[in-house]
Write an enzyme that holds these catalytic residues in place. Structure first.
Site, PDB file in Angstrom:
ATOM      1  N   CYS A   1       0.979  -1.195   0.162  1.00 51.25           N
ATOM      2  CA  CYS A   1      -0.104   0.091  -0.046  1.00 51.25           C
ATOM      3  C   CYS A   1       0.756   1.298  -0.009  1.00 51.25           C
ATOM      4  CB  CYS A   1      -0.977  -0.050   1.050  1.00 51.25           C
ATOM      5  SG  CYS A   1      -0.202   0.074   2.785  1.00 51.25           S
TER       6      CYS A   1
ATOM      7  N   ASN B   1       2.446   1.615   4.122  1.00 52.27           N
ATOM      8  CA  ASN B   1       2.464   0.074   4.982  1.00 52.27           C
ATOM      9  C   ASN B   1       2.257   0.293   6.432  1.00 52.27           C
ATOM     10  OD1 ASN B   1       5.463  -2.027   5.575  1.00 52.27           O
ATOM     11  ND2 ASN B   1       3.193  -2.512   5.096  1.00 52.27           N
TER      12      ASN B   1
ATOM     13  N   CYS C   1      -1.408   1.038   7.316  1.00 48.20           N
ATOM     14  CA  CYS C   1      -2.829   0.508   7.351  1.00 48.20           C
ATOM     15  C   CYS C   1      -3.162  -0.674   6.667  1.00 48.20           C
ATOM     16  CB  CYS C   1      -3.715   1.556   6.996  1.00 48.20           C
ATOM     17  SG  CYS C   1      -3.482   3.243   8.025  1.00 48.20           S
ATOM     18  N   ARG C   2      -3.267  -0.624   5.286  1.00 46.05           N
ATOM     19  CA  ARG C   2      -3.974  -1.720   4.445  1.00 46.05           C
ATOM     20  C   ARG C   2      -3.070  -2.808   4.072  1.00 46.05           C
ATOM     21  NH1 ARG C   2      -5.079   2.272  -0.348  1.00 46.05           N
ATOM     22  NH2 ARG C   2      -3.121   3.323   0.557  1.00 46.05           N
ATOM     23  N   SER C   3      -1.745  -2.753   3.865  1.00 46.24           N
ATOM     24  CA  SER C   3      -1.030  -3.960   3.700  1.00 46.24           C
ATOM     25  C   SER C   3      -0.611  -4.532   4.831  1.00 46.24           C
ATOM     26  CB  SER C   3       0.246  -3.279   2.657  1.00 46.24           C
ATOM     27  OG  SER C   3       1.147  -2.557   3.278  1.00 46.24           O
TER      28      SER C   3
ATOM     29  N   ASP D   1      -8.146   3.905   0.862  1.00 42.20           N
ATOM     30  CA  ASP D   1      -7.132   4.546   1.895  1.00 42.20           C
ATOM     31  C   ASP D   1      -7.957   5.133   2.847  1.00 42.20           C
ATOM     32  OD1 ASP D   1      -5.142   5.708   3.266  1.00 42.20           O
ATOM     33  OD2 ASP D   1      -4.150   6.965   1.695  1.00 42.20           O
TER      34      ASP D   1
END
Ligand code: 4NP
Length: 161
Positions: free
Chosen positions: A14, A17, A19-21, A132
């Site tokens: 993401c 690195n 939050c999402r990934s 995001d």
């Protein structure tokens, strides 16, 4: 991290690195372990920017993940094209911007072929991006986890075939 030739190596990407990934990494690891396939995979995550290098995942993201029994343990690191394109088989971005950034860093055709979009593995949900959540509220973090729950299941089914 030690890398084994016979394992399927998956890298989630993401922007930051944090939050999402890292969430994708933790959710996918959970499904892999639940399926008894821990020995068959190497799973990691990285970001396209280095701003949060060395930091744990965002405290809000960790809190919403923890409410679902998912512990985010990874530490942010930037994507390294020279190393990561060789180490990983599947390099999976969360949105179109991640994919464009990854493609711009590819050195050759084989690198490009490793790049995928997380939402392409969705089964139930029909989102075309993992949005995001960084500048938004609670719903954004819950939505990230909902989409990742679905897409990680779909990804594991795809890789088992
Ligand atoms: P992520 O969220 O890409 O899901 O980790 C973000 C984290 C940090 C920033 C943007 C998005 N940032 O601009 O610092």
């Amino acid at each position: 991290m030690e890398f084994h030739k016979d394992k399927t190596k998956v890298l989630f990407i993401c922007l930051g690195n944090i939050c999402r990934s890292p969430s994708a990494e933790a959710v996918f690891k959970k499904y892999v372990l639940d399926a008894g396939l821990g020995e068959d995979f190497e799973i990691d995550s990285a970001g396209m920017i280095a701003n949060h290098k060395g930091n744990p995942a965002d405290a809000r993201m960790r809190m919403y993940a923890a409410k679902r029994g998912i512990v985010l343990e990874s530490i942010s690191r930037p994507f390294d094209a020279e190393v990561d394109f060789d180490r990983f088989d599947y390099i999976i971005g969360m949105d179109g911007s991640n994919l464009a950034d990854l493609r711009s860093r590819a050195r050759k055709k084989e690198d490009l072929e490793k790049i995928h979009k997380m939402t392409d593995f969705g089964v139930v949900y029909d989102y075309d991006t993992v949005p995001d959540p960084y500048y938004g509220g609670e719903e954004g973090f819950e939505l990230v986890l909902d989409i990742l729950d679905d897409t990680c299941k779909g990804l594991l089914d795809h890789l088992k075939k």
